[in-house]
Design an enzyme around this catalytic site. Structure first.
Site, PDB file in Angstrom:
ATOM      1  CD  GLN A  74       0.002  -4.579  49.708  1.00 21.89           C
ATOM      2  OE1 GLN A  74       0.293  -3.410  49.890  1.00 21.89           O
ATOM      3  NE2 GLN A  74      -0.902  -5.221  50.439  1.00 21.89           N
ATOM      4  CG  LEU A 101      -1.667   7.445   1.533  1.00 17.70           C
ATOM      5  CD1 LEU A 101      -2.440   7.958   0.316  1.00 17.70           C
ATOM      6  CD2 LEU A 101      -2.641   7.143   2.686  1.00 17.70           C
ATOM      7  CB  SER A 102       3.632   7.567   3.448  1.00 19.64           C
ATOM      8  OG  SER A 102       2.659   7.263   4.420  1.00 19.64           O
ATOM      9  CD  GLU A 103       3.623  11.792  -2.453  1.00 17.59           C
ATOM     10  OE1 GLU A 103       4.024  12.980  -2.404  1.00 17.59           O
ATOM     11  OE2 GLU A 103       2.858  11.359  -3.333  1.00 17.59           O
ATOM     12  N   GLY A 108       2.817  12.440   5.010  1.00 15.83           N
ATOM     13  CA  GLY A 108       2.532  11.252   5.801  1.00 15.83           C
ATOM     14  C   GLY A 108       1.110  11.311   6.300  1.00 15.83           C
ATOM     15  CG  PHE A 157      -1.907   1.051   1.374  1.00 18.04           C
ATOM     16  CD1 PHE A 157      -3.101   0.983   0.664  1.00 18.04           C
ATOM     17  CD2 PHE A 157      -1.694   2.129   2.229  1.00 18.04           C
ATOM     18  CE1 PHE A 157      -4.064   1.970   0.806  1.00 18.04           C
ATOM     19  CE2 PHE A 157      -2.654   3.120   2.381  1.00 18.04           C
ATOM     20  CZ  PHE A 157      -3.839   3.044   1.664  1.00 18.04           C
ATOM     21  CD  GLN A 210      11.318  -0.054  35.369  1.00  8.40           C
ATOM     22  OE1 GLN A 210      11.566   0.164  34.191  1.00  8.40           O
ATOM     23  NE2 GLN A 210      12.002   0.499  36.364  1.00  8.40           N
ATOM     24  CD  GLU A 262      -3.550   0.696   9.005  1.00  7.28           C
ATOM     25  OE1 GLU A 262      -4.759   0.890   9.219  1.00  7.28           O
ATOM     26  OE2 GLU A 262      -3.060  -0.436   8.826  1.00  7.28           O
ATOM     27  N   GLY A 263      -2.008   6.442  10.712  1.00  2.29           N
ATOM     28  CA  GLY A 263      -2.475   7.611  11.443  1.00  2.29           C
ATOM     29  C   GLY A 263      -1.946   7.610  12.857  1.00  2.29           C
TER      30      GLY A 263
END
Length: 391
Positions: free
Chosen positions: A283, A132-134, A138, A130, A341, A368-369
């Protein structure tokens, strides 16, 4: 692992429960470690073949073209990503890219394009991507600069796409470009075969959690009009509807990551000797496990609500999918950090599964965002809905 009671939620039916159980059995046989050595390209190609041979890729395309179900089922996609993500981050990646790369063809392709590509996606004979980004577009896809100039019988593509997963191993790319000299302005989507003259892989780069990714450069790359998806100028519609299908599944992958981190934490804390007992006696450890468990359950509800709304209510899930992705990915990051941790110094040693998880989860908050984009989407959709109610 997915809490058994979660499968009893009304979001699921018996087919979903059977899918979950059979996939877990398969994964336990095929994935023994999250740690991989050697070529990431070869490993991902192997994974696509494994997933195809086992029939799991059939969930990425409709039954008319070799798929498992009459149409793409978001809950099944989420269950698959959650389960694969629990065992192996690259297996999840290999699976979802088949769907993300071919989804626009399923949604908007001609019968000829569907017949040409989808059956081979379902078997793993074709690897999808896919694009889409350049470099300067983005999250702000409107800043796209790649151009598709109309010719007598097709288009000439010129421009650069980057951050493209499966760059270099894909058999085809779903590409978005700004249309020129056409009957409609705006962005248009195309399916571009990897061996098309004028398309080059001009860069490959490494990420914190390695997977195949790189840059595509188009130089007078000729694309027949028959390879176009939808009508000219409808590319944003193609991209956004495809992302609506798969965005909730990013949250599902994050759930799988978070669940395996919680299991790692519990197993480690139950055996790690400390202060005359074990770590889980403290705890503060129990409080951390309680918080992690609660966040996983909350994320589960958000992810599968969004998938259920799309599958059952047949409605757009822009707001609910954004919520699912935002909360599930952010909570997974917190859960994995708290789990690491508990391992102390061992947690940051390269080659440890929890250290790999720490690197794997980070990208989910971006692709994807990014989280910040999801916040804007949620706010806009909420305000739009409230304005509508006021009228």
């Amino acid at each position: 692992m997915f809490h058994a009671n979660s499968l009893l939620l009304p979001f699921f039916n018996d087919e979903h429960r059977a899918l979950h159980d059979s996939l877990h059995r398969w994964c336990r046989q095929h994935f023994t470690s999250r740690i991989h050595n050697g070529s990431v390209d070869l490993y991902c190609q192997k994974l696509v073949r494994q997933l195809g041979d086992a029939g799991w890729l059939r969930y990425t395309v409709p039954a008319a073209y070799g798929g498992q179900l009459p149409e793409i089922d978001s809950r099944s996609l989420c269950l698959l990503r959650q389960t694969l993500g629990y065992y192996d981050g690259l297996a999840d990646f290999a699976f979802v890219m088949q769907g993300l790369g071919s989804g626009p063809i399923t949604l908007f392709g001609s019968d000829e394009l569907k017949a040409k590509y989808l059956p081979k996606v379902a078997t793993g004979d074709y690897i999808a991507a896919f694009a889409l980004s350049e470099p300067d577009a983005g999250s702000d896809a409107a800043a796209m600069k790649t151009k598709a100039t109309r010719t007598a019988d097709g288009y000439l593509l010129n421009g650069v796409k980057t951050w493209i997963s499966n760059a270099g191993i894909a058999d085809f790319y779903t590409v978005f470009a700004r249309t020129e000299n056409d009957e409609a302005e705006g962005v248009t989507a195309f399916v571009v075969d990897a061996n098309t003259p004028g398309l080059e892989i001009t860069e490959r780069f490494d990420l914190a959690a390695p997977h195949p990714i790189g840059t595509l450069t188009f130089t007078n790359c000729y694309i027949p009009a028959s390879q176009r998806l939808a009508q000219p100028g409808q590319g944003f519609k193609v991209a956004m509807q495809n992302l609506d299908v798969f965005r909730a599944s990013v949250g599902a992958a994050a759930l799988g990551f978070a669940e395996t981190a919680l299991d790692m934490a519990i197993n480690h804390a139950s055996t790690r000797q400390m202060f005359g007992g074990v770590l889980s006696d403290l705890q503060i450890t129990q409080a951390a496990i309680g918080d992690m468990s609660t966040e996983i359950d909350a994320a589960t509800l958000l992810v599968y609500r969004a998938a259920w709304e799309r599958d059952v209510l047949k409605q757009r899930t822009t707001r609910s999918a954004a919520m699912a992705k935002l909360y599930a990915t952010e909570s997974a990051q917190r859960i994995i950090d708290r789990s690491l941790q508990m391992f102390g110094g061992l947690g940051v040693r390269v080659g440890q599964p929890i250290e790999m998880l720490y690197r794997e989860v980070r990208a989910l908050r971006i692709y994807e965002g990014a989280t910040e984009v999801q916040q804007v989407i949620i706010a806009r959709e909420t305000m739009k809905n409230k304005t509508g109610e006021a009228k």
